[in-house]
Scaffold this active site. Structure first.
Site, short mmCIF file in Angstrom:
data_model
loop_
_atom_site.label_atom_id
_atom_site.label_comp_id
_atom_site.label_asym_id
_atom_site.label_seq_id
_atom_site.Cartn_x
_atom_site.Cartn_y
_atom_site.Cartn_z
N TYR A 60 0.82 -1.21 0.00
CA TYR A 60 0.00 0.00 0.00
C TYR A 60 0.85 1.25 0.00
O TYR A 60 2.07 1.19 0.18
CB TYR A 60 -0.96 -0.02 1.19
CG TYR A 60 -0.33 0.33 2.53
CD1 TYR A 60 0.51 -0.56 3.20
CD2 TYR A 60 -0.56 1.57 3.13
CE1 TYR A 60 1.08 -0.24 4.42
CE2 TYR A 60 0.00 1.90 4.36
CZ TYR A 60 0.82 1.00 5.00
OH TYR A 60 1.39 1.32 6.20
N LYS A 114 6.34 -1.84 1.85
CA LYS A 114 5.17 -1.25 2.54
C LYS A 114 4.00 -2.24 2.44
O LYS A 114 3.07 -2.07 1.65
CB LYS A 114 4.84 0.12 1.94
CG LYS A 114 4.04 1.00 2.90
CD LYS A 114 4.09 2.46 2.49
CE LYS A 114 3.12 3.33 3.26
NZ LYS A 114 3.25 3.33 4.71
N GLU A 156 12.40 2.41 13.70
CA GLU A 156 11.49 3.50 13.34
C GLU A 156 10.39 3.53 14.39
O GLU A 156 10.60 3.05 15.50
CB GLU A 156 10.95 3.30 11.92
CG GLU A 156 10.25 1.98 11.70
CD GLU A 156 9.76 1.77 10.27
OE1 GLU A 156 9.60 2.75 9.52
OE2 GLU A 156 9.49 0.61 9.92
N LEU A 182 10.92 1.49 6.92
CA LEU A 182 10.31 1.95 5.69
C LEU A 182 11.08 3.19 5.20
O LEU A 182 11.37 4.09 6.01
CB LEU A 182 8.85 2.34 5.95
CG LEU A 182 8.10 2.77 4.70
CD1 LEU A 182 7.70 1.55 3.88
CD2 LEU A 182 6.87 3.60 5.04
N1 PDD Z 1 2.60 5.26 7.53
N2 PDD Z 1 7.29 3.98 8.95
C1 PDD Z 1 6.13 3.32 9.04
C2 PDD Z 1 6.10 2.01 9.73
C3 PDD Z 1 4.95 3.89 8.49
O1 PDD Z 1 3.79 3.22 8.58
C4 PDD Z 1 5.02 5.16 7.86
C5 PDD Z 1 3.83 5.81 7.24
C6 PDD Z 1 6.26 5.81 7.81
C7 PDD Z 1 6.42 7.17 7.16
O2 PDD Z 1 6.38 7.08 5.77
P1 PDD Z 1 5.90 8.32 4.89
O3 PDD Z 1 6.72 9.51 5.29
O4 PDD Z 1 6.16 7.87 3.50
O5 PDD Z 1 4.46 8.53 5.17
C8 PDD Z 1 7.38 5.19 8.35
C9 PDD Z 1 1.42 5.68 6.82
C10 PDD Z 1 1.13 7.14 6.95
C11 PDD Z 1 0.26 4.78 7.22
O6 PDD Z 1 0.51 3.59 7.32
O7 PDD Z 1 -0.87 5.26 7.36
#
Ligand code: PDD
Length: 276
Positions: A32, A141, A173, A197
């Site tokens: 996703y 992801k 993270e 991620l």
């Molecule tokens: N999540 N690490 C994890 C585990 C995440 O789920 C996310 C983002 C990030 C940050 O990635 P980005 O800057 O590309 O949004 C890091 C999204 C927002 C979610 O699962 O809803």
């Protein structure tokens, strides 16, 4: 009313139907993306497209990312939204029987939603610190998010905004975001690896920091370095830069308020969002 697109067809969310045999439902066999639409502009479109391509490759799923983004453009137009949270989910599709191995002849399921969203005020928050109980391929992801879900819920039950994770004391993270700290004028964040991620917001923050002449260090961060920092913050597409002023266990970070250096970075990020 929320609009969605299912396999390229626009419809109301209530009208969308997916088979219970879908491998996303049975196995979490899918990937996703979450994107921010700000002032009608898709933030970092190319970076999200590249990451989705990588995630799809990571699970050996062959789907046109260009077609997905075309469908997203149509969905945005139909929704009439200019500030939204956009969601893309691609699964391996529905097979007639439940077998772990990939079926040879099924069509992937591509599901997109656009929901009204404006980034809220970022109140400095608390985080809990917990061992990273997730699998070892977090650079993909994946929609298999049970570990993240349990950790995010544990944070909520502790009145915290996030769970910051570590493996043997080394920060990976957080449950839904990447982790940064500012210490002695240096911006630090754990290096990219399979353990985290590759966050799009992380990427943008590093670019901004470089443009502002801030020293950057992407070497491993140990959990006890968080409490010694001036500011800790987490980043994601939905929350932007969220300052963390106390962790449990650990205590207050710095002076318990975000440093001026953080405020500068935060302002630069807001400016980028609105003038991209
Ligand atoms: N999540 N690490 C994890 C585990 C995440 O789920 C996310 C983002 C990030 C940050 O990635 P980005 O800057 O590309 O949004 C890091 C999204 C927002 C979610 O699962 O809803």
């Amino acid at each position: 009313m929320t609009w969605c697109a299912l396999n390229g067809t626009l419809m109301r969310l209530e009208e969308a139907a997916i088979s219970p045999m879908d491998r996303g439902f049975l196995f979490g066999d899918g990937v996703y993306e979450v994107l921010a639409l700000v002032d009608g502009v898709l933030r970092a479109r190319d970076l999200h497209a590249a990451r989705l391509t990588q995630s799809l490759r990571g699970i050996q799923l062959d789907v046109s990312v260009d077609a997905i983004f075309d469908s997203m453009d149509a969905l945005i137009e139909r929704s009439g939204l200019s500030d939204a949270k956009l969601y893309i989910q691609v699964t391996r599709g529905a097979a007639p029987t439940r077998e772990h191995v990939f079926p040879t002849t099924i069509e992937p399921t591509v599901f997109l939603t656009a929901s009204p969203f404006t980034a809220g005020a970022l109140t400095p928050s608390r985080a809990i610190v917990r061992p990273d109980i997730r699998w070892h391929r977090n650079s993909i992801k994946s929609v298999s998010l049970l570990g993240n879900v349990l950790l995010a819920e544990e944070a909520r039950q502790h009145g915290a905004a996030e769970a910051i994770l570590h493996r043997d004391g080394e920060v990976t993270e957080a449950s839904t975001s990447n982790v940064f700290l500012l210490a002695a004028g240096v911006l630090r964040t754990p290096p990219l690896s399979d353990a985290i991620l590759p966050g799009i917001t992380r990427h943008l923050v590093l670019e901004l920091a470089e443009a502002h002449g801030l020293a950057i260090d992407e070497s491993p961060v140990m959990i006890d370095e968080l409490t010694a920092a001036e500011t800790v913050f987490v980043t994601s597409s939905t929350r932007g830069l969220l300052p963390i002023v106390a962790i449990e266990p650990g205590g207050v970070i710095g002076d318990g308020i975000p440093s001026p250096q953080f405020e500068n970075l935060q302002n630069a990020y807001q400016a980028l969002l609105h003038h991209q």
